[in-house]
Write a protein that holds these residues in place. Structure first.
Motif, PDB file in Angstrom:
ATOM      1  N   SER A  91      49.008  45.276  40.091  1.00 44.74           N
ATOM      2  CA  SER A  91      49.078  43.787  40.058  1.00 44.74           C
ATOM      3  C   SER A  91      50.473  43.430  40.119  1.00 44.74           C
ATOM      4  N   ASP A 128      43.216  47.828  39.023  1.00 41.02           N
ATOM      5  CA  ASP A 128      43.960  46.407  39.105  1.00 41.02           C
ATOM      6  C   ASP A 128      44.953  46.087  40.441  1.00 41.02           C
ATOM      7  N   SER A 141      45.237  42.612  41.075  1.00 39.35           N
ATOM      8  CA  SER A 141      45.423  41.230  41.015  1.00 39.35           C
ATOM      9  C   SER A 141      46.851  40.747  41.500  1.00 39.35           C
ATOM     10  N   TYR A 145      39.786  44.469  39.765  1.00 41.10           N
ATOM     11  CA  TYR A 145      40.381  43.173  39.681  1.00 41.10           C
ATOM     12  C   TYR A 145      41.264  42.810  40.822  1.00 41.10           C
ATOM     13  N   HIS A 201      41.559  39.002  41.464  1.00 36.55           N
ATOM     14  CA  HIS A 201      41.916  37.498  41.382  1.00 36.55           C
ATOM     15  C   HIS A 201      43.350  37.322  41.751  1.00 36.55           C
ATOM     16  N   SER A 234      35.228  41.794  35.098  1.00 40.36           N
ATOM     17  CA  SER A 234      36.298  41.603  36.016  1.00 40.36           C
ATOM     18  C   SER A 234      36.221  40.048  36.493  1.00 40.36           C
ATOM     19  N   HIS A 272      39.610  33.179  40.428  1.00 39.43           N
ATOM     20  CA  HIS A 272      39.284  33.690  41.887  1.00 39.43           C
ATOM     21  C   HIS A 272      39.085  32.492  42.760  1.00 39.43           C
TER      22      HIS A 272
END
Length: 486
Positions: A181, A205, A207, A231, A233, A257, A265
């Motif tokens: 991320s 992850d 994101s 993840y 988002h 998630s 999101h």
């Protein structure tokens, strides 16, 4: 420096407590120990000293916030934890940790790393936790993590990563969590993550990156555990039905998630950032999307429970949301596996054209979860129905109240007859002789005199008012027996 005149030896780099060694001829020195110890300390590479700018506690070496621009020259080889975070390290060369074969935790967050050489972790294959977060990495090359087959946690967040090469994660078979991320990633090699290659991966992850269009077919092919912990988002996803369908099904399955980051999101309409919407809360834009077409995994629409007694007939319908008349049905039973119209070889089971499954005489081992999958081949749609069947054993018959009462009366009558006819007989024919009654001898002083010396006057008194005294047999002096009677 060795001073032979004082018989005292000072060795550079010797751990504290062993700087001064006594003369071998000293009485406190064990014979034969000194030459071996001296040879060990003089061997090249045998120094186990803690760097002066680091703190060594047990098997951990902590060199964080020490202003390092290069790796320490000498680190104890038995260390399992090395903390180099918050320094100025910009590059790692080949074999940087080859003298630490027991290394398991390496923390290098908040440095200036921009690249790493080939074979950085040679002879450090036992590494389990690697933290390279908050650095300046731009490309994650495929040779970075070669040989780390025991690595479980990889932290690469908050870098400047724009590209992750396709073979980067290959070989990390023990990986459980990977954090990418807060980077600039636009494409990610989802296809390189499969059940056999990453059986333990539960968190990925991605994101807060710059991904707009993802290969959704590769995303849907990810192992179920990876999908549950994926993840995505705070990315720049473009709103379309393929994207929404995947998230819609994940939300239906209750993935954490999505639940934890519902408002984060978002997707953009036609790529315009000003047209960003929170698609998990506002779904009107996707009303015309067909969810079944975009997802390859069947969706459970109905779940019901059926109770049936053993030996009874049971019918399980396959009603789903599909309305087409041209459907094919497949049942998965707990005891007989997959059941189709062509594979039935049991006369007690029937599968009808409308998908209804009939079991003519249910048995206890037929209990379990039955799953019916309906497939519409023309429209490429599928849906499932689950039925939980429980087969009960027949209940034992209870006694009728009338029979119970009658049985009680019969038992009572038998008890009475037994009491009347089996008690001791009272008639004269079966009387048993009574035991003899032995009278109790009484002694009256007034009569004792008359017994032994009776007079005429007393005789008349005895005749009118007799008293009989029964005495035990007595023996005379000659041995003859005699009794007294009156």
């Amino acid at each position: 420096m060795i001073n032979y005149s004082r018989r005292t030896y000072f060795l550079k780099g010797v751990p504290k407590g062993l700087e001064t060694l006594k003369d071998p001829s000293s009485r406190n020195m064990t014979p034969g120990l000194y030459p071996g110890l001296l040879l060990l300390l003089l061997l090249p590479g045998s120094e186990e000293t803690c760097p002066s700018i680091c703190l060594c506690v047990s098997d951990a070496v902590i060199c964080s916030s020490s202003g390092l621009s290069k790796l320490p020259l000498s680190v104890p080889s038995f260390s399992t934890t090395l903390d180099l975070s918050h320094n100025h390290l910009s590059w790692l060369g080949p074999g940087s940790f080859k003298r630490m074969p027991r290394l398991e935790n390496l923390r290098m967050a908040h440095n200036q790393l921009s690249s790493m050489g080939i074979g950085v972790f040679h002879n450090a294959s036992g590494l389990r936790h690697l933290d390279l977060s908050s650095n300046k990495l731009q490309v994650v090359e495929q040779h970075y993590f070669q040989g780390l087959w025991r690595l479980e946690e990889l932290l690469l967040y908050n870098n400047k990563i724009a590209q992750v090469e396709s073979s980067t994660l290959i070989g990390l078979s023990s990986l459980k969590k990977a954090y990418f991320s807060l980077n600039q990633i636009t494409h990610f090699p989802f296809f390189s993550i499969q059940d056999h290659s990453h059986p333990f991966l539960t968190m990925l992850d991605l994101s807060s990156n710059r991904m707009s269009r993802l290969p959704w077919e590769d995303v849907k092919a990810l192992p179920r555990l990876v999908q549950r912990g994926l993840y995505l988002h705070n990315n720049s996803l473009i709103c379309d039905c393929s994207m929404y369908s995947v998230f819609w099904h994940w939300d239906l399955r209750g993935y954490e998630s999505l639940k934890d980051f519902t408002d984060e999101h978002t997707c953009t309409i036609l790529g315009d950032q000003r047209g960003s919407i929170r698609f998990l809360r506002y779904t009107r834009f996707f009303q015309n999307c067909s969810m079944e077409k975009a997802v390859s995994q069947p969706l459970t629409v109905l779940l019901s429970n059926v109770l049936v007694s053993e030996g009874r007939r049971v019918r399980l319908d396959c009603q789903t949301s599909l309305s087409s008349t041209d459907l094919s049905f497949t049942w998965l039973s707990p005891s007989k596996g997959y059941i189709t119209e062509d594979s039935i070889n049991d006369t007690l089971i029937s599968l009808f054209p409308n998908g209804t499954l009939e079991i003519q005489a249910a048995k206890v081992n037929d209990s379990g979860l039955y799953v019916c999958t309906a497939v519409d081949i023309k429209q490429a749609l599928n849906a499932t129905r689950e039925v939980n069947v429980t087969v009960l054993l027949p209940a034992a018959e209870s006694f009728n109240t009338g029979y119970t009462t009658l049985l009680g009366c019969v038992v009572t009558m038998i008890s009475i007859l037994v009491y009347l006819y089996l008690t001791p007989c009272r008639c004269s024919c079966c009387k048993q002789p009574k035991p003899p009654v032995i009278p109790i001898a009484t002694y009256d002083p007034s009569t004792l005199t008359s017994v032994f010396s009776p007079s005429a006057r007393d005789q008349s008194k005895i005749q009118t008012n007799k008293h009989v005294a029964f005495m035990e047999p007595m023996l005379s002096e000659e041995g003859t027996q005699w009794t007294l009677e009156s």
